[in-house]
Design a protein around this motif. Sequence first.
Motif, PDB file in Angstrom:
ATOM      1  N   VAL A  33     -34.613 -29.718  65.685  1.00 12.50           N
ATOM      2  CA  VAL A  33     -35.428 -29.393  64.197  1.00 12.50           C
ATOM      3  C   VAL A  33     -37.514 -29.289  64.449  1.00 12.50           C
ATOM      4  O   VAL A  33     -38.368 -28.232  64.035  1.00 12.50           O
ATOM      5  CB  VAL A  33     -35.324 -29.529  62.919  1.00 12.50           C
ATOM      6  CG1 VAL A  33     -35.626 -29.269  62.023  1.00 12.50           C
ATOM      7  CG2 VAL A  33     -33.518 -29.660  63.096  1.00 12.50           C
ATOM      8  N   THR A  34     -37.690 -29.891  64.700  1.00 12.72           N
ATOM      9  CA  THR A  34     -39.400 -30.307  64.403  1.00 12.72           C
ATOM     10  C   THR A  34     -39.880 -28.458  66.081  1.00 12.72           C
ATOM     11  O   THR A  34     -40.555 -28.277  65.429  1.00 12.72           O
ATOM     12  CB  THR A  34     -39.328 -31.237  65.730  1.00 12.72           C
ATOM     13  OG1 THR A  34     -39.174 -32.282  64.684  1.00 12.72           O
ATOM     14  CG2 THR A  34     -41.389 -31.229  65.508  1.00 12.72           C
ATOM     15  N   PHE A  35     -39.224 -28.514  66.827  1.00 12.35           N
ATOM     16  CA  PHE A  35     -39.248 -27.296  67.861  1.00 12.35           C
ATOM     17  C   PHE A  35     -38.853 -26.446  67.501  1.00 12.35           C
ATOM     18  O   PHE A  35     -39.891 -25.164  67.398  1.00 12.35           O
ATOM     19  CB  PHE A  35     -37.828 -27.399  69.615  1.00 12.35           C
ATOM     20  CG  PHE A  35     -38.906 -26.236  70.257  1.00 12.35           C
ATOM     21  CD1 PHE A  35     -40.079 -25.878  70.898  1.00 12.35           C
ATOM     22  CD2 PHE A  35     -37.940 -25.220  69.991  1.00 12.35           C
ATOM     23  CE1 PHE A  35     -40.132 -25.315  71.510  1.00 12.35           C
ATOM     24  CE2 PHE A  35     -37.876 -24.160  71.269  1.00 12.35           C
ATOM     25  CZ  PHE A  35     -38.798 -24.000  71.939  1.00 12.35           C
ATOM     26  N   SER A  36     -38.071 -25.905  66.014  1.00 15.34           N
ATOM     27  CA  SER A  36     -37.305 -24.595  65.481  1.00 15.34           C
ATOM     28  C   SER A  36     -38.581 -24.307  64.971  1.00 15.34           C
ATOM     29  O   SER A  36     -39.580 -23.550  64.483  1.00 15.34           O
ATOM     30  CB  SER A  36     -35.959 -24.967  65.258  1.00 15.34           C
ATOM     31  OG  SER A  36     -35.476 -24.898  66.100  1.00 15.34           O
ATOM     32  N   LEU A  37     -39.130 -24.925  63.849  1.00 20.64           N
ATOM     33  CA  LEU A  37     -39.758 -25.423  63.022  1.00 20.64           C
ATOM     34  C   LEU A  37     -41.346 -24.621  63.680  1.00 20.64           C
ATOM     35  O   LEU A  37     -42.145 -23.956  62.987  1.00 20.64           O
ATOM     36  CB  LEU A  37     -40.219 -26.044  62.105  1.00 20.64           C
ATOM     37  CG  LEU A  37     -39.598 -27.113  61.090  1.00 20.64           C
ATOM     38  CD1 LEU A  37     -39.803 -28.265  60.731  1.00 20.64           C
ATOM     39  CD2 LEU A  37     -39.517 -26.348  59.691  1.00 20.64           C
TER      40      LEU A  37
END
Length: 354
Positions: A33-37
Amino acid sequence: MVLMKMKFSFQKRVKLAQALWLLSWVATIGGAVTFSLGVFLKTELQRRSEVMDNTEIHAVPNTLMIVGLASLGVNFFAGRMCQDALDPSRFPRWKGLLQPYLAVAVFLALVMLVAIVMSYAMKGNLEASLKVGLKNGIRYYKDTDTPGRCYQKQTIDQLQMEFQCCGNTDFRDWFEVQWVSNRYLDFNSKEVKDCIKSNVDGHYLVDSVPFSCCNPSSPRPCIQHRLTNDSAHYSYEYEAEELNIYVRGCREALVSYYMGLMNSIGAGVLSIFLVQMSVLVSLRYLQTAMEAVAGQENTEMETEGYLLEKSVKATAKEFTDKVLTLLQLNQVQAVEGQAAEGQAAEATPEKPVS
Protein backbone atom coordinates in the motif's frame (compact mmCIF):
# COMPACT_ATOMS: atom_id res chain seq x y z
CA MET A 1 19.52 -3.06 33.39
CA VAL A 2 17.25 -5.08 31.11
CA LEU A 3 14.52 -2.96 29.54
CA MET A 4 10.87 -4.13 29.57
CA LYS A 5 11.47 -7.75 30.59
CA MET A 6 8.60 -10.23 30.26
CA LYS A 7 8.22 -13.95 31.01
CA PHE A 8 7.02 -16.32 28.29
CA SER A 9 5.69 -19.81 28.76
CA PHE A 10 5.67 -22.25 25.85
CA GLN A 11 2.05 -21.41 25.06
CA LYS A 12 2.79 -17.67 25.12
CA ARG A 13 5.72 -18.13 22.75
CA VAL A 14 3.52 -20.06 20.34
CA LYS A 15 0.81 -17.38 20.49
CA LEU A 16 3.43 -14.64 20.03
CA ALA A 17 4.86 -16.40 16.96
CA GLN A 18 1.38 -16.87 15.48
CA ALA A 19 0.38 -13.24 16.15
CA LEU A 20 3.70 -12.03 14.74
CA TRP A 21 3.20 -14.14 11.61
CA LEU A 22 -0.18 -12.47 11.07
CA LEU A 23 1.24 -9.00 11.81
CA SER A 24 4.12 -9.54 9.40
CA TRP A 25 1.71 -10.32 6.56
CA VAL A 26 -0.41 -7.28 7.47
CA ALA A 27 2.80 -5.21 7.36
CA THR A 28 3.67 -6.80 3.99
CA ILE A 29 0.34 -5.64 2.61
CA GLY A 30 1.06 -2.26 4.23
CA GLY A 31 4.34 -2.13 2.31
CA ALA A 32 2.49 -2.73 -0.94
CA VAL A 33 0.00 0.00 0.00
CA THR A 34 2.87 2.38 0.83
CA PHE A 35 4.46 1.73 -2.55
CA SER A 36 1.10 2.25 -4.29
CA LEU A 37 0.54 5.55 -2.45
CA GLY A 38 4.00 6.71 -3.51
CA VAL A 39 3.28 5.81 -7.15
CA PHE A 40 -0.08 7.61 -7.00
CA LEU A 41 1.44 10.79 -5.52
CA LYS A 42 4.32 10.65 -8.01
CA THR A 43 1.82 10.38 -10.88
CA GLU A 44 -0.23 13.31 -9.59
CA LEU A 45 2.88 15.48 -9.32
CA GLN A 46 4.10 14.44 -12.78
CA ARG A 47 0.73 15.33 -14.32
CA ARG A 48 1.32 18.98 -13.51
CA SER A 49 5.10 19.12 -13.72
CA GLU A 50 4.80 21.89 -16.34
CA VAL A 51 3.55 24.30 -13.67
CA MET A 52 6.11 23.26 -11.06
CA ASP A 53 9.57 24.75 -10.93
CA ASN A 54 11.61 22.13 -9.03
CA THR A 55 11.66 18.44 -8.24
CA GLU A 56 12.33 18.65 -4.48
CA ILE A 57 8.70 17.79 -3.70
CA HIS A 58 9.22 14.42 -5.45
CA ALA A 59 11.29 13.38 -2.43
CA VAL A 60 8.09 12.33 -0.63
CA PRO A 61 6.76 9.88 -3.26
CA ASN A 62 10.26 8.59 -4.04
CA THR A 63 10.84 7.82 -0.35
CA LEU A 64 7.45 6.12 -0.05
CA MET A 65 8.14 3.90 -3.05
CA ILE A 66 11.58 2.86 -1.79
CA VAL A 67 10.33 2.16 1.74
CA GLY A 68 7.29 0.30 0.39
CA LEU A 69 9.40 -2.05 -1.72
CA ALA A 70 11.88 -2.63 1.10
CA SER A 71 9.02 -3.34 3.55
CA LEU A 72 7.75 -6.10 1.27
CA GLY A 73 11.03 -8.00 1.57
CA VAL A 74 11.63 -7.23 5.24
CA ASN A 75 8.19 -8.33 6.41
CA PHE A 76 8.19 -11.43 4.22
CA PHE A 77 11.48 -12.33 5.91
CA ALA A 78 9.82 -11.82 9.32
CA GLY A 79 6.97 -14.14 8.37
CA ARG A 80 9.41 -16.94 7.51
CA MET A 81 11.17 -16.53 10.86
CA CYS A 82 7.85 -16.74 12.71
CA GLN A 83 7.06 -20.04 11.02
CA ASP A 84 10.40 -21.50 12.09
CA ALA A 85 9.95 -20.11 15.63
CA LEU A 86 7.30 -22.78 16.23
CA ASP A 87 10.02 -25.41 15.73
CA PRO A 88 12.94 -24.80 18.17
CA SER A 89 15.20 -27.05 16.08
CA ARG A 90 14.85 -24.82 13.02
CA PHE A 91 14.85 -21.38 14.67
CA PRO A 92 18.63 -21.31 15.57
CA ARG A 93 19.55 -21.04 11.87
CA TRP A 94 18.12 -17.48 11.92
CA LYS A 95 20.19 -16.49 14.97
CA GLY A 96 23.01 -14.87 13.01
CA LEU A 97 20.60 -12.94 10.79
CA LEU A 98 18.32 -11.52 13.46
CA GLN A 99 20.56 -8.64 14.58
CA PRO A 100 21.22 -7.35 11.02
CA TYR A 101 17.55 -7.83 10.20
CA LEU A 102 16.40 -5.79 13.20
CA ALA A 103 18.90 -3.03 12.36
CA VAL A 104 17.62 -2.84 8.77
CA ALA A 105 13.98 -2.94 9.91
CA VAL A 106 14.56 -0.12 12.44
CA PHE A 107 16.29 1.96 9.75
CA LEU A 108 13.36 1.47 7.33
CA ALA A 109 10.89 2.39 10.07
CA LEU A 110 12.82 5.62 10.69
CA VAL A 111 12.85 6.42 6.96
CA MET A 112 9.09 5.80 6.87
CA LEU A 113 8.70 8.20 9.79
CA VAL A 114 10.77 10.79 7.91
CA ALA A 115 8.47 10.38 4.89
CA ILE A 116 5.45 10.98 7.12
CA VAL A 117 6.99 14.17 8.54
CA MET A 118 7.95 15.33 5.03
CA SER A 119 4.39 14.82 3.78
CA TYR A 120 3.19 17.35 6.35
CA ALA A 121 6.14 19.75 6.00
CA MET A 122 6.35 20.16 2.21
CA LYS A 123 3.85 23.02 1.98
CA GLY A 124 6.54 25.71 1.75
CA ASN A 125 8.47 23.94 -1.05
CA LEU A 126 5.25 23.11 -2.87
CA GLU A 127 4.01 26.70 -2.75
CA ALA A 128 7.38 28.09 -3.89
CA SER A 129 7.53 25.58 -6.75
CA LEU A 130 4.01 26.42 -7.93
CA LYS A 131 4.60 30.15 -7.62
CA VAL A 132 7.42 30.11 -10.16
CA GLY A 133 5.94 27.33 -12.31
CA LEU A 134 2.52 28.99 -12.71
CA LYS A 135 4.17 32.35 -13.39
CA ASN A 136 6.14 30.82 -16.25
CA GLY A 137 3.07 28.92 -17.46
CA ILE A 138 1.08 32.14 -17.76
CA ARG A 139 4.00 33.89 -19.45
CA TYR A 140 4.32 31.13 -22.09
CA TYR A 141 0.56 30.72 -22.56
CA LYS A 142 0.64 32.37 -26.00
CA ASP A 143 3.66 30.39 -27.32
CA THR A 144 1.63 27.67 -29.06
CA ASP A 145 4.08 27.66 -32.00
CA THR A 146 7.24 27.43 -29.88
CA PRO A 147 8.79 23.94 -29.51
CA GLY A 148 8.60 22.78 -25.91
CA ARG A 149 5.74 25.15 -25.09
CA CYS A 150 3.14 24.00 -27.61
CA TYR A 151 0.88 22.49 -24.96
CA GLN A 152 1.33 25.19 -22.31
CA LYS A 153 -1.98 26.87 -23.22
CA GLN A 154 -3.84 23.56 -23.07
CA THR A 155 -2.26 22.75 -19.69
CA ILE A 156 -3.19 26.10 -18.14
CA ASP A 157 -6.74 26.04 -19.54
CA GLN A 158 -7.39 22.53 -18.28
CA LEU A 159 -5.89 23.43 -14.92
CA GLN A 160 -8.08 26.51 -14.47
CA MET A 161 -11.25 24.66 -15.45
CA GLU A 162 -10.50 21.58 -13.35
CA PHE A 163 -9.59 23.46 -10.17
CA GLN A 164 -11.95 26.40 -10.79
CA CYS A 165 -9.20 28.96 -10.44
CA CYS A 166 -7.71 31.81 -12.43
CA GLY A 167 -4.14 33.08 -12.63
CA ASN A 168 -1.31 32.48 -10.20
CA THR A 169 -2.37 34.51 -7.17
CA ASP A 170 -5.66 35.71 -8.71
CA PHE A 171 -7.16 36.72 -12.08
CA ARG A 172 -5.21 40.02 -12.14
CA ASP A 173 -2.04 38.09 -13.02
CA TRP A 174 -3.35 37.89 -16.61
CA PHE A 175 -3.34 41.71 -16.79
CA GLU A 176 0.47 41.75 -16.41
CA VAL A 177 1.41 39.53 -19.36
CA GLN A 178 0.61 39.38 -23.05
CA TRP A 179 -1.29 36.12 -23.24
CA VAL A 180 -2.67 36.68 -26.77
CA SER A 181 -0.28 35.58 -29.54
CA ASN A 182 0.79 38.21 -32.08
CA ARG A 183 -0.57 36.05 -34.89
CA TYR A 184 -4.09 36.77 -33.61
CA LEU A 185 -3.64 40.54 -33.30
CA ASP A 186 -4.58 43.02 -36.01
CA PHE A 187 -1.70 45.48 -35.98
CA ASN A 188 -3.62 47.78 -38.33
CA SER A 189 -6.22 48.30 -35.63
CA LYS A 190 -5.95 51.60 -33.75
CA GLU A 191 -6.92 49.91 -30.50
CA VAL A 192 -4.09 47.39 -30.78
CA LYS A 193 -1.56 50.08 -31.76
CA ASP A 194 -2.55 52.33 -28.86
CA CYS A 195 -2.39 49.43 -26.39
CA ILE A 196 1.12 48.42 -27.54
CA LYS A 197 2.38 52.05 -27.55
CA SER A 198 1.09 52.61 -24.02
CA ASN A 199 3.31 49.81 -22.72
CA VAL A 200 7.04 50.40 -22.20
CA ASP A 201 8.02 46.90 -23.37
CA GLY A 202 5.73 47.03 -26.39
CA HIS A 203 3.48 44.21 -25.20
CA TYR A 204 -0.24 43.89 -25.72
CA LEU A 205 -1.48 44.14 -22.13
CA VAL A 206 -5.22 44.25 -21.51
CA ASP A 207 -7.56 43.76 -18.56
CA SER A 208 -8.80 40.44 -19.91
CA VAL A 209 -8.53 36.76 -18.96
CA PRO A 210 -8.72 33.50 -20.97
CA PHE A 211 -12.06 31.74 -21.43
CA SER A 212 -11.01 29.04 -18.97
CA CYS A 213 -11.39 31.55 -16.12
CA CYS A 214 -15.16 31.82 -16.75
CA ASN A 215 -17.41 30.41 -14.06
CA PRO A 216 -20.14 28.31 -15.76
CA SER A 217 -22.38 28.51 -12.69
CA SER A 218 -22.70 32.29 -13.04
CA PRO A 219 -26.15 33.36 -14.35
CA ARG A 220 -24.63 36.13 -16.46
CA PRO A 221 -22.79 35.46 -19.74
CA CYS A 222 -19.07 35.49 -19.08
CA ILE A 223 -17.37 38.86 -19.09
CA GLN A 224 -13.71 38.10 -19.74
CA HIS A 225 -12.63 41.25 -21.60
CA ARG A 226 -12.38 44.78 -20.21
CA LEU A 227 -13.02 43.57 -16.72
CA THR A 228 -12.11 46.89 -15.06
CA ASN A 229 -14.14 49.05 -17.47
CA ASP A 230 -17.65 49.59 -16.06
CA SER A 231 -18.85 51.50 -19.13
CA ALA A 232 -17.90 48.65 -21.49
CA HIS A 233 -20.72 46.44 -20.17
CA TYR A 234 -24.36 47.03 -19.36
CA SER A 235 -25.31 47.17 -15.68
CA TYR A 236 -21.79 46.28 -14.57
CA GLU A 237 -19.71 47.49 -11.61
CA TYR A 238 -16.23 46.05 -11.35
CA GLU A 239 -15.67 46.92 -7.68
CA ALA A 240 -19.13 46.10 -6.34
CA GLU A 241 -20.38 43.21 -8.47
CA GLU A 242 -19.43 39.60 -7.90
CA LEU A 243 -17.46 38.70 -11.00
CA ASN A 244 -18.55 35.75 -13.11
CA ILE A 245 -14.98 34.46 -13.38
CA TYR A 246 -13.04 32.41 -10.85
CA VAL A 247 -11.42 34.70 -8.30
CA ARG A 248 -9.31 32.11 -6.49
CA GLY A 249 -5.71 31.77 -7.67
CA CYS A 250 -4.49 28.43 -9.03
CA ARG A 251 -1.55 28.35 -6.64
CA GLU A 252 -3.90 28.37 -3.66
CA ALA A 253 -6.12 25.73 -5.28
CA LEU A 254 -3.20 23.40 -6.11
CA VAL A 255 -1.53 23.81 -2.72
CA SER A 256 -4.84 22.96 -1.04
CA TYR A 257 -5.29 19.91 -3.28
CA TYR A 258 -1.77 18.51 -2.90
CA MET A 259 -1.51 19.20 0.84
CA GLY A 260 -4.84 17.46 1.36
CA LEU A 261 -3.49 14.55 -0.65
CA MET A 262 -0.18 14.45 1.25
CA ASN A 263 -1.88 14.75 4.64
CA SER A 264 -4.20 11.86 3.83
CA ILE A 265 -1.27 9.76 2.61
CA GLY A 266 0.70 10.73 5.72
CA ALA A 267 -2.12 9.51 7.97
CA GLY A 268 -2.31 6.21 6.05
CA VAL A 269 1.45 5.66 6.19
CA LEU A 270 1.43 6.51 9.91
CA SER A 271 -0.95 3.62 10.57
CA ILE A 272 1.33 1.33 8.53
CA PHE A 273 4.30 2.64 10.54
CA LEU A 274 2.55 1.65 13.79
CA VAL A 275 2.00 -1.86 12.42
CA GLN A 276 5.66 -2.01 11.42
CA MET A 277 6.75 -0.98 14.92
CA SER A 278 4.48 -3.66 16.39
CA VAL A 279 6.27 -6.23 14.20
CA LEU A 280 9.68 -5.02 15.40
CA VAL A 281 8.75 -5.09 19.09
CA SER A 282 7.09 -8.51 18.83
CA LEU A 283 10.00 -9.95 16.87
CA ARG A 284 12.50 -8.66 19.43
CA TYR A 285 10.56 -10.34 22.23
CA LEU A 286 10.35 -13.57 20.24
CA GLN A 287 14.08 -13.49 19.49
CA THR A 288 15.16 -12.99 23.11
CA ALA A 289 12.62 -15.50 24.40
CA MET A 290 13.78 -18.19 21.94
CA GLU A 291 17.50 -17.67 22.63
CA ALA A 292 17.10 -19.32 26.04
CA VAL A 293 15.51 -22.39 24.43
CA ALA A 294 18.31 -22.95 21.91
CA GLY A 295 20.32 -26.08 22.76
CA GLN A 296 18.02 -27.08 25.61
CA GLU A 297 16.36 -30.49 25.82
CA ASN A 298 13.25 -29.06 27.47
CA THR A 299 11.92 -26.78 24.74
CA GLU A 300 8.72 -26.09 26.68
CA MET A 301 10.51 -24.34 29.54
CA GLU A 302 9.58 -20.81 30.62
CA THR A 303 11.88 -18.10 29.27
CA GLU A 304 12.35 -14.34 29.54
CA GLY A 305 12.12 -11.86 26.70
CA TYR A 306 13.11 -8.20 26.63
CA LEU A 307 13.51 -5.27 24.26
CA LEU A 308 16.99 -4.12 25.26
CA GLU A 309 19.65 -5.96 27.22
CA LYS A 310 20.81 -2.66 28.70
CA SER A 311 19.26 0.75 29.28
CA VAL A 312 18.50 3.04 26.35
CA LYS A 313 21.44 5.31 27.24
CA ALA A 314 23.89 2.43 27.55
CA THR A 315 22.66 0.82 24.33
CA ALA A 316 22.99 4.11 22.43
CA LYS A 317 26.52 4.61 23.79
CA GLU A 318 27.52 1.07 22.84
CA PHE A 319 26.17 1.53 19.32
CA THR A 320 27.95 4.89 18.94
CA ASP A 321 31.24 3.37 20.12
CA LYS A 322 30.93 0.56 17.57
CA VAL A 323 30.28 3.03 14.75
CA LEU A 324 33.22 5.23 15.76
CA THR A 325 35.52 2.22 16.03
CA LEU A 326 34.48 1.08 12.57
CA LEU A 327 35.11 4.56 11.12
CA GLN A 328 38.54 4.78 12.75
CA LEU A 329 39.42 1.33 11.43
CA ASN A 330 38.48 2.37 7.92
CA GLN A 331 40.59 5.54 8.23
CA VAL A 332 43.61 3.56 9.47
CA GLN A 333 43.26 1.09 6.60
CA ALA A 334 43.03 3.96 4.11
CA VAL A 335 46.19 5.62 5.53
CA GLU A 336 48.08 2.31 5.51
CA GLY A 337 47.01 1.72 1.90
CA GLN A 338 48.26 5.17 0.84
CA ALA A 339 51.56 4.60 2.68
CA ALA A 340 52.01 1.23 0.98
CA GLU A 341 51.38 2.80 -2.42
CA GLY A 342 53.94 5.52 -1.64
CA GLN A 343 56.59 2.97 -0.62
CA ALA A 344 55.94 0.94 -3.74
CA ALA A 345 56.34 4.03 -5.90
CA GLU A 346 59.65 4.92 -4.21
CA ALA A 347 60.96 1.36 -4.60
CA THR A 348 60.25 1.32 -8.34
CA PRO A 349 63.49 2.31 -10.17
CA GLU A 350 63.25 4.99 -12.82
CA LYS A 351 63.97 3.92 -16.39
CA PRO A 352 67.04 5.60 -17.95
CA VAL A 353 66.23 8.10 -20.68
CA SER A 354 67.63 6.88 -24.00
